[in-house]
Design a protein around this motif. Structure first.
Motif, PDB file in Angstrom:
ATOM      1  N   ILE A  51      49.347  24.251  39.965  1.00 41.63           N
ATOM      2  CA  ILE A  51      49.136  25.699  39.917  1.00 41.63           C
ATOM      3  C   ILE A  51      48.048  26.034  40.920  1.00 41.63           C
ATOM      4  N   LYS A  52      48.347  26.976  41.780  1.00 41.14           N
ATOM      5  CA  LYS A  52      47.355  27.408  42.762  1.00 41.14           C
ATOM      6  C   LYS A  52      46.492  28.473  42.105  1.00 41.14           C
ATOM      7  N   GLU A  53      45.271  28.097  41.834  1.00 44.19           N
ATOM      8  CA  GLU A  53      44.366  29.022  41.163  1.00 44.19           C
ATOM      9  C   GLU A  53      43.878  30.071  42.136  1.00 44.19           C
ATOM     10  N   GLU A  54      44.017  31.311  41.740  1.00 47.46           N
ATOM     11  CA  GLU A  54      43.555  32.426  42.548  1.00 47.46           C
ATOM     12  C   GLU A  54      42.206  32.865  42.000  1.00 47.46           C
ATOM     13  N   PRO A  55      41.199  32.947  42.846  1.00 48.32           N
ATOM     14  CA  PRO A  55      39.898  33.394  42.355  1.00 48.32           C
ATOM     15  C   PRO A  55      39.989  34.751  41.672  1.00 48.32           C
ATOM     16  N   VAL A  56      39.237  34.923  40.618  1.00 48.78           N
ATOM     17  CA  VAL A  56      39.263  36.169  39.857  1.00 48.78           C
ATOM     18  C   VAL A  56      38.966  37.360  40.760  1.00 48.78           C
ATOM     19  N   SER A  57      38.061  37.203  41.679  1.00 47.09           N
ATOM     20  CA  SER A  57      37.682  38.316  42.545  1.00 47.09           C
ATOM     21  C   SER A  57      38.861  38.848  43.350  1.00 47.09           C
ATOM     22  N   ASN A  58      39.865  38.015  43.621  1.00 45.12           N
ATOM     23  CA  ASN A  58      41.039  38.470  44.366  1.00 45.12           C
ATOM     24  C   ASN A  58      42.029  39.237  43.490  1.00 45.12           C
ATOM     25  N   ARG A  59      41.930  39.069  42.173  1.00 42.22           N
ATOM     26  CA  ARG A  59      42.852  39.769  41.276  1.00 42.22           C
ATOM     27  C   ARG A  59      42.314  41.136  40.870  1.00 42.22           C
ATOM     28  N   ILE A  60      41.003  41.254  40.762  1.00 41.74           N
ATOM     29  CA  ILE A  60      40.417  42.511  40.313  1.00 41.74           C
ATOM     30  C   ILE A  60      40.620  43.572  41.385  1.00 41.74           C
ATOM     31  N   GLY A  61      41.145  44.693  40.970  1.00 44.61           N
ATOM     32  CA  GLY A  61      41.329  45.809  41.886  1.00 44.61           C
ATOM     33  C   GLY A  61      42.618  45.778  42.679  1.00 44.61           C
ATOM     34  N   VAL A  62      43.576  44.914  42.298  1.00 48.64           N
ATOM     35  CA  VAL A  62      44.814  44.841  43.072  1.00 48.64           C
ATOM     36  C   VAL A  62      45.630  46.132  43.001  1.00 48.64           C
ATOM     37  N   ALA A  63      45.413  46.926  41.963  1.00 46.58           N
ATOM     38  CA  ALA A  63      46.165  48.178  41.826  1.00 46.58           C
ATOM     39  C   ALA A  63      45.364  49.381  42.329  1.00 46.58           C
ATOM     40  N   GLU A  64      44.227  49.131  42.934  1.00 45.86           N
ATOM     41  CA  GLU A  64      43.381  50.225  43.401  1.00 45.86           C
ATOM     42  C   GLU A  64      44.162  51.123  44.366  1.00 45.86           C
ATOM     43  N   GLY A  65      44.128  52.419  44.050  1.00 47.12           N
ATOM     44  CA  GLY A  65      44.816  53.397  44.882  1.00 47.12           C
ATOM     45  C   GLY A  65      46.293  53.544  44.593  1.00 47.12           C
ATOM     46  N   LYS A  66      46.837  52.762  43.669  1.00 48.82           N
ATOM     47  CA  LYS A  66      48.268  52.808  43.360  1.00 48.82           C
ATOM     48  C   LYS A  66      48.614  53.924  42.367  1.00 48.82           C
ATOM     49  N   PHE A  67      47.654  54.323  41.549  1.00 46.66           N
ATOM     50  CA  PHE A  67      47.899  55.402  40.601  1.00 46.66           C
ATOM     51  C   PHE A  67      46.590  56.128  40.336  1.00 46.66           C
ATOM     52  N   GLU A  68      46.712  57.284  39.728  1.00 45.27           N
ATOM     53  CA  GLU A  68      45.541  58.095  39.417  1.00 45.27           C
ATOM     54  C   GLU A  68      45.508  58.344  37.911  1.00 45.27           C
ATOM     55  N   VAL A  69      44.357  58.130  37.311  1.00 41.65           N
ATOM     56  CA  VAL A  69      44.198  58.342  35.882  1.00 41.65           C
ATOM     57  C   VAL A  69      44.046  59.852  35.655  1.00 41.65           C
TER      58      VAL A  69
END
Length: 81
Positions: free
Chosen positions: A43-61
């Motif tokens: 399993i290729k571990e992806e650093p947590v910092s790369n996952r946080i914010g992946v949806a930024e700008g994709k939707f508006e609350v």
């Protein structure tokens, strides 16, 4: 690449996992009657910092996002669903 039959895989699963984990093998195929049916890969571990914010700008609350919180809390704690 390494190919092993199901019986050997059952018997040596820990060793096979260690081979993949230590990168001695990139992938190990498990075969039935000589035909590969499964693959063990690390399993290729992806650093947590790369996952946080992946949806930024994709939707508006919406502004009223929390408008139903009290009603929902009452349904979950006291009311009927």
């Amino acid at each position: 690449m390494m190919q092993i039959n199901i019986k050997e895989a059952k018997t040596n699963l820990s060793k096979l996992l260690r081979l993949v984990e230590t990168k001695n093998q990139d992938e190990i195929f498990i075969a039935r009657n000589g035909k590969p049916i499964a693959k063990i890969v690390p399993i290729k571990e992806e650093p947590v910092s790369n996952r946080i914010g992946v949806a930024e700008g994709k939707f508006e609350v919406p502004d009223d996002f929390d408008a139903g919180n009290e009603e929902i809390a009452l349904m979950l704690t006291e009311g009927q669903l």
